[in-house]
Design an enzyme around this catalytic site. Sequence first.
Site, PDB file in Angstrom:
ATOM      1  N   GLU A  29      -8.646 -10.635   4.718  1.00 41.68           N
ATOM      2  CA  GLU A  29     -10.052 -10.659   4.328  1.00 41.68           C
ATOM      3  C   GLU A  29     -10.307 -11.725   3.267  1.00 41.68           C
ATOM      4  O   GLU A  29     -11.331 -12.411   3.297  1.00 41.68           O
ATOM      5  CB  GLU A  29     -10.484  -9.284   3.815  1.00 41.68           C
ATOM      6  N   SER A  63      -4.718  -6.367  -1.670  1.00 49.29           N
ATOM      7  CA  SER A  63      -3.528  -5.660  -1.176  1.00 49.29           C
ATOM      8  C   SER A  63      -2.761  -6.609  -0.268  1.00 49.29           C
ATOM      9  O   SER A  63      -3.330  -7.250   0.611  1.00 49.29           O
ATOM     10  CB  SER A  63      -3.928  -4.373  -0.443  1.00 49.29           C
ATOM     11  N   LEU A  64      -1.469  -6.713  -0.532  1.00 52.23           N
ATOM     12  CA  LEU A  64      -0.610  -7.651   0.202  1.00 52.23           C
ATOM     13  C   LEU A  64       0.418  -6.928   1.062  1.00 52.23           C
ATOM     14  O   LEU A  64       1.468  -7.492   1.390  1.00 52.23           O
ATOM     15  CB  LEU A  64       0.090  -8.575  -0.798  1.00 52.23           C
ATOM     16  N   GLY A  65       0.151  -5.660   1.393  1.00 50.57           N
ATOM     17  CA  GLY A  65       1.063  -4.885   2.224  1.00 50.57           C
ATOM     18  C   GLY A  65       2.433  -4.790   1.593  1.00 50.57           C
ATOM     19  O   GLY A  65       2.553  -4.450   0.413  1.00 50.57           O
ATOM     20  N   SER A  89       2.666   5.233   8.952  1.00 49.80           N
ATOM     21  CA  SER A  89       1.329   4.865   9.405  1.00 49.80           C
ATOM     22  C   SER A  89       0.611   4.169   8.259  1.00 49.80           C
ATOM     23  O   SER A  89       0.786   4.532   7.106  1.00 49.80           O
ATOM     24  CB  SER A  89       0.546   6.111   9.815  1.00 49.80           C
ATOM     25  N   VAL A  91      -2.759   4.006   8.403  1.00 48.78           N
ATOM     26  CA  VAL A  91      -4.113   4.551   8.453  1.00 48.78           C
ATOM     27  C   VAL A  91      -4.500   5.063   7.066  1.00 48.78           C
ATOM     28  O   VAL A  91      -3.778   5.850   6.455  1.00 48.78           O
ATOM     29  CB  VAL A  91      -4.211   5.687   9.496  1.00 48.78           C
ATOM     30  N   ASP A  95      -7.970   2.575   1.672  1.00 47.99           N
ATOM     31  CA  ASP A  95      -8.770   3.572   0.954  1.00 47.99           C
ATOM     32  C   ASP A  95      -7.947   4.257  -0.126  1.00 47.99           C
ATOM     33  O   ASP A  95      -8.417   4.473  -1.246  1.00 47.99           O
ATOM     34  CB  ASP A  95      -9.324   4.619   1.923  1.00 47.99           C
TER      35      ASP A  95
END
Length: 133
Positions: A29, A63-65, A89, A91, A95
């Site tokens: 993003e 956030s960079l995973g 996950s 998901v 958030d």
Amino acid sequence: MFALDCSGEALRISCREGRIDLLKLSKSELGEITHHPLTDRASVETAALELVATGRIARVLVSLGPNGALLADQTGLTFAPAIPIAVKSTVGAGDSFLGGFRWPQPSKPAPQPASIRARNWWIGSSLNGWGEF
């Protein structure tokens, strides 16, 4: 405090016309909104600081995973590595990350590195849970 976590056209309009206290973005993003190829940490830092420099966004949380997270504001940058986990996950990961970031210190300025690491733990522990149904 106004925190924003959205994508697409809503993100583009908000960044162009809004006043945002905290903008939460993924790396993709951030690249989309700044039109920069984000190939390494330095390019992510530059793009995040560019958004802050517009004066419309006070703090940018990226956030960079598995590579961690980055917070940019007027005082500079704070980076925290990710907590190594076995992801079941993703998901709700964004958030959970934003919620974990906002909950303990909703009105204080940029958190210290230990504080952002604690938020990475928060999100990491949420990814270790239920998994696919």
